[in-house]
Scaffold this active site. Structure first.
Site, PDB file in Angstrom:
ATOM      1  N   LYS A   1       0.850  -1.192   0.000  1.00  0.00           N
ATOM      2  CA  LYS A   1       0.000   0.000   0.000  1.00  0.00           C
ATOM      3  C   LYS A   1       0.879   1.233   0.000  1.00  0.00           C
ATOM      4  O   LYS A   1       1.801   1.349   0.804  1.00  0.00           O
ATOM      5  CB  LYS A   1      -0.907   0.024   1.242  1.00  0.00           C
TER       6      LYS A   1
ATOM      7  N   GLU B   1     -10.162  11.618  11.071  1.00  0.00           N
ATOM      8  CA  GLU B   1      -9.292  10.520  11.518  1.00  0.00           C
ATOM      9  C   GLU B   1      -8.485  10.855  12.770  1.00  0.00           C
ATOM     10  O   GLU B   1      -7.756  11.852  12.823  1.00  0.00           O
ATOM     11  CB  GLU B   1      -8.332  10.158  10.369  1.00  0.00           C
TER      12      GLU B   1
ATOM     13  N   GLU C   1      -7.186  -1.919   1.895  1.00  0.00           N
ATOM     14  CA  GLU C   1      -6.670  -0.614   2.353  1.00  0.00           C
ATOM     15  C   GLU C   1      -6.760  -0.518   3.873  1.00  0.00           C
ATOM     16  O   GLU C   1      -5.842  -0.072   4.543  1.00  0.00           O
ATOM     17  CB  GLU C   1      -7.509   0.531   1.757  1.00  0.00           C
TER      18      GLU C   1
ATOM     19  N   GLU D   1     -11.927   9.741  -6.026  1.00  0.00           N
ATOM     20  CA  GLU D   1     -11.864   9.729  -4.551  1.00  0.00           C
ATOM     21  C   GLU D   1     -11.198  11.022  -4.055  1.00  0.00           C
ATOM     22  O   GLU D   1     -11.623  11.606  -3.060  1.00  0.00           O
ATOM     23  CB  GLU D   1     -11.102   8.486  -4.083  1.00  0.00           C
TER      24      GLU D   1
ATOM     25  N   LYS E   1     -12.830  13.961  -1.635  1.00  0.00           N
ATOM     26  CA  LYS E   1     -12.189  14.355  -0.372  1.00  0.00           C
ATOM     27  C   LYS E   1     -12.005  15.864  -0.249  1.00  0.00           C
ATOM     28  O   LYS E   1     -11.778  16.354   0.852  1.00  0.00           O
ATOM     29  CB  LYS E   1     -10.850  13.623  -0.213  1.00  0.00           C
TER      30      LYS E   1
HETATM   31  C1  LIG Z   1      -5.116  10.387   2.605  1.00  0.00           C
HETATM   32  C2  LIG Z   1      -6.360  10.768   2.846  1.00  0.00           C
HETATM   33  O1  LIG Z   1      -7.305   9.967   3.425  1.00  0.00           O
HETATM   34  C3  LIG Z   1      -6.978   8.648   3.827  1.00  0.00           C
HETATM   35  C4  LIG Z   1      -7.209   7.686   2.749  1.00  0.00           C
HETATM   36  C5  LIG Z   1      -8.372   6.964   2.627  1.00  0.00           C
HETATM   37  C6  LIG Z   1      -8.596   6.037   1.465  1.00  0.00           C
HETATM   38  O2  LIG Z   1      -7.767   5.977   0.545  1.00  0.00           O
HETATM   39  O3  LIG Z   1      -9.629   5.351   1.410  1.00  0.00           O
HETATM   40  C7  LIG Z   1      -9.368   7.087   3.604  1.00  0.00           C
HETATM   41  C8  LIG Z   1      -9.162   7.823   4.722  1.00  0.00           C
HETATM   42  C9  LIG Z   1      -7.826   8.366   5.044  1.00  0.00           C
HETATM   43  O4  LIG Z   1      -7.137   7.430   5.793  1.00  0.00           O
HETATM   44  C10 LIG Z   1      -6.823  12.155   2.541  1.00  0.00           C
HETATM   45  O5  LIG Z   1      -7.979  12.468   2.814  1.00  0.00           O
HETATM   46  O6  LIG Z   1      -6.017  12.946   2.040  1.00  0.00           O
HETATM   47 MG   LIG Z   2      -9.160   4.726  -0.703  1.00  0.00          MG
END
Ligand SMILES: C=C(O[C@@H]1C=C(C(=O)O)C=C[C@H]1O)C(=O)O
Ligand SMILES: [Mg+2]
Length: 432
Positions: free
Chosen positions: A192, A242, A286, A419, A423
């Site tokens: 990962k 988080e 993940e 994604e 975010k």
């Molecule tokens: C790295 C980030 O988020 C992280 C990545 C995630 C994922 O890939 O599913 C989910 C939550 C966080 O642990 C971000 O928001 O920048």
């Molecule tokens: Mg992800």
């Protein structure tokens, strides 16, 4: 104005030999700590609110003591067991990489003045720190901070501005990275790796980071809310879902938050998306790589650690898989041990840590700085740090947003790019 009892205490100290940490507090009429903070002219300024509806708000200004390396930080329990210093600040994602101007790899501040707001009541604390200092200079600095206090402002709207957006990497480069990271040979080295993007929104008009944070947090209720401003043009704000960890004495709470899907306005479809997320092999992987790493790193530091069943965290625009972790620490464990063990977590770096960091250093050309770092509050009794994601850096000519995604076998470039978009959706909806 501070009550006369406080000014009398300060005057009395001029004829005494105070030592160590002294904290004086008194109730104040402040309803909105962020508006109080925005009114102050002293830097640094910072804001911290933990997750959960009963969390206390902390707003701090000025600096009574600065810590720039966590191994320097060893606050003793206070003799009366009541008051120990509380530091606010954070760590960069990668201490070895070039960071952001004004932030540094580690910066925790004991604020000169700290406003604490809990259940509708506010208390203002004045912190003094005498060790190895000139007593009168310390008292002068404390009095000057009190004299510079300003009353809270009224809430202000965000001034609408136009932005031009520039992404680093571009969607094409991103696709190349994902292809590379998911090659079998790279998968064997780094199962990962969390890759990230910087979206720079350039603007000619200044953006007030505290006004932006105030609006943003209203879209991100069940999150950690934070802001750090060390210079007029060096502010970092965010609303992160988080937790890196919370330590209450020897009790530790952490979590594996990873695996993401969008939400749907229709409750039945939203529940179906959540069920799909929990069952999806790529998203499960993940998350699994995160909790396996955290549990392995906690093993030498704790008597036992437990992992809860997977749950879903619902945010406004997306949902995540979360598994809570709880541990009972050995009594010798300090925050510096926990930080070395848990930061950066595979939720934002990858695993194994060193190989993932190498991949990130080789590919990412933007500076992560405090993005994907850890920030929050440290004290002898209770420490709580969030993983600094869902965040923005506010500088003179731009608001820069950061987002990353965990890349594992099964990751598809376009879906991971979407994604990233999800975010930054909350803060983008404010900036338009
Ligand atoms: C790295 C980030 O988020 C992280 C990545 C995630 C994922 O890939 O599913 C989910 C939550 C966080 O642990 C971000 O928001 O920048
Ligand atoms: Mg992800």
């Amino acid at each position: 104005m501070p009550p006369s009892a406080i000014t009398r205490r300060l005057s009395a100290m001029r004829t005494q030999t105070p030592s160590g940490f002294v904290r004086l507090g008194w109730p104040v009429m402040v309803e909105r700590p962020l508006e109080w903070l925005r009114a102050q002219s002293v830097l640094p300024r910072f804001y911290w609110r933990s997750r959960g509806k009963d969390a206390c708000e902390h707003a701090g200004i000025g600096c009574a003591h600065l810590v720039t390396a966590t191994h320097e930080w060893e606050p003793a329990a206070s003799p009366d067991g009541v008051e120990t210093p509380r530091y606010f600040g954070g760590l960069a994602f990668d201490a070895e990489a070039l960071g952001w101007p004004g932030f540094g790899a580690c910066r925790f501040v004991l604020p000169r003045l700290e406003l604490e707001h809990r259940a509708g009541r506010a208390v203002l604390y004045l912190n003094l720190y005498f060790d190895g200092r000139d007593r009168d200079a310390e008292l002068d600095a404390a009095e000057a901070a009190l004299n510079a206090l300003r009353p809270a402002l009224s809430p202000a709207p965000l001034t609408p501005t136009g932005f031009t957006r520039h992404d680093r990497p571009s969607a094409r480069e991103w696709a190349e990275w994902i292809t590379q990271a998911t090659l079998l040979s790279d998968q064997a080295r780094t199962p990962k790796v969390v890759l990230s993007r910087e979206s720079r929104l350039a603007t000619a008009q200044p953006v007030d980071p505290w006004i932006l944070l105030n609006q943003w947090r209203q879209l991100a209720g069940d999150c950690f809310h934070f802001g750090f401003q060390f210079a007029p043009e060096a502010a970092f704000i965010g609303c992160s879902p988080e937790r890196l960890y919370r330590r209450e004495g020897t009790r530790l709470l952490s979590e594996a938050l990873a695996g993401t899907s969008r939400r749907d306005g229709d409750p039945a479809r939203d529940a179906a998306l959540a069920a799909e997320l929990l069952a999806d092999p790529k998203n499960r992987r993940e998350n699994q790589l995160v909790h396996a790493d955290i549990l392995a790193r906690l093993a030498p530091l704790s008597h036992h650690a437990s992992l809860a069943e997977p749950g879903i965290v619902k945010l406004r625009a997306l949902q995540h898989i979360r598994r809570d972790i709880e541990a009972e620490l050995h009594p010798w464990v300090r925050d510096r041990h926990l930080l070395a063990a848990l930061h950066p977590t595979p939720a934002v770096g990858g695993t194994p840590r060193d190989a993932a960091l190498k991949f990130i250093r080789r590919h990412e050309s933007h500076r992560r700085g405090w993005y994907a770092g850890a920030c929050g509050m440290l004290s002898h009794e209770t420490t709580e740090l969030t993983v600094a994601i869902r965040c923005a850096r506010v500088t003179a000519g731009a608001v820069t947003l950061y987002a990353g995604a965990g890349i594992v076998i099964g990751s598809v470039p376009a879906a991971e790019w979407d994604e990233l978009e999800a975010k930054i959706a909350d803060v983008m909806s404010l900036l338009g």
